[in-house]
Design a protein around this motif. Structure first.
Motif, short mmCIF file in Angstrom:
data_model
loop_
_atom_site.label_atom_id
_atom_site.label_comp_id
_atom_site.label_asym_id
_atom_site.label_seq_id
_atom_site.Cartn_x
_atom_site.Cartn_y
_atom_site.Cartn_z
N VAL A 132 -5.33 -6.45 -2.35
CA VAL A 132 -4.83 -7.38 -3.37
C VAL A 132 -4.80 -6.67 -4.72
O VAL A 132 -3.80 -6.73 -5.44
N LEU A 133 -5.87 -6.00 -5.05
CA LEU A 133 -5.93 -5.28 -6.32
C LEU A 133 -4.84 -4.21 -6.38
O LEU A 133 -4.14 -4.07 -7.39
N GLY A 134 -4.67 -3.48 -5.30
CA GLY A 134 -3.62 -2.46 -5.26
C GLY A 134 -2.23 -3.04 -5.42
O GLY A 134 -1.36 -2.44 -6.06
N ALA A 135 -2.00 -4.22 -4.84
CA ALA A 135 -0.69 -4.87 -4.96
C ALA A 135 -0.40 -5.30 -6.39
O ALA A 135 0.75 -5.31 -6.82
N LEU A 136 -1.46 -5.64 -7.14
CA LEU A 136 -1.26 -6.10 -8.52
C LEU A 136 -1.15 -4.95 -9.51
O LEU A 136 -0.59 -5.12 -10.60
N CYS A 137 -1.66 -3.78 -9.17
CA CYS A 137 -1.66 -2.65 -10.11
C CYS A 137 -0.28 -2.31 -10.68
O CYS A 137 -0.17 -2.07 -11.88
N PRO A 138 0.78 -2.29 -9.87
CA PRO A 138 2.09 -1.97 -10.46
C PRO A 138 2.59 -3.01 -11.47
O PRO A 138 3.50 -2.73 -12.24
N LEU A 139 2.00 -4.19 -11.46
CA LEU A 139 2.41 -5.23 -12.40
C LEU A 139 1.77 -5.07 -13.77
O LEU A 139 2.16 -5.75 -14.72
N LEU A 140 0.80 -4.17 -13.87
CA LEU A 140 0.07 -4.01 -15.13
C LEU A 140 0.95 -3.42 -16.22
O LEU A 140 1.87 -2.65 -15.94
#
Length: 157
Positions: A77-85
């Protein structure tokens, strides 16, 4: 995607709207456990539209959850959100995300890793563990190869 997973994602969206980000983070991980990779896709778009402070707070909540109750589902989940940062992150968050990149069972996207490394290089040298991750993954990106060379040169100074 099953009905219960969609219900979980609806509850996550409600928690985000109410500012209950620790509960939202736990809900995202639960949805990931229940629904596989497809379980997160419907929520990524609304998360991408979150205001920057709220998105950063959600990522910090996931990092806290990871420390307390880690595992592959939390990491994914964290990895999936990283590109949104956003492009520029606070130095402490960059350091936490680089630690995540080092000890996670989930490989964050290489361009996200390169962006974090570039931000860290503006602050100073990279920890040896981050250099090792870069060495392992540098074949995936010319930018990461260039950053690895820069970091190695700084480490020798």
């Amino acid at each position: 995607m099953s009905g219960p997973v969609m219900e979980q994602l609806d509850r996550v969206a409600e928690r985000i709207a109410r500012g209950e980000l620790d509960a939202a983070a736990a809900g995202l991980v639960a949805a990931r456990r229940a629904g596989g990779g497809a379980g997160l896709r419907p929520l990524l778009e609304p998360i991408a539209t979150l205001p920057e402070p709220q998105l950063l707070a959600l990522v910090r909540a996931l990092l806290r959850l990871r420390r307390d109750d880690g595992g592959w589902h939390t990491d994914s989940v964290l990895g999936a959100l990283c590109p949104l940062l956003p492009q520029d992150l606070p130095a402490d968050l960059v350091a936490e995300l680089l630690t995540f990149a080092v000890d996670s069972s989930y490989d964050i996207p290489v361009l996200t890793l390169a962006r974090l490394v570039a931000q860290q290089l503006r602050q100073g040298a990279l920890p040896p563990a981050v250099l090792a991750v870069m060495e392992r993954r540098k074949r995936e990106s010319l930018w990461l190869r260039e950053l690895a060379a820069t970091a190695a040169a700084r480490a020798m100074r």
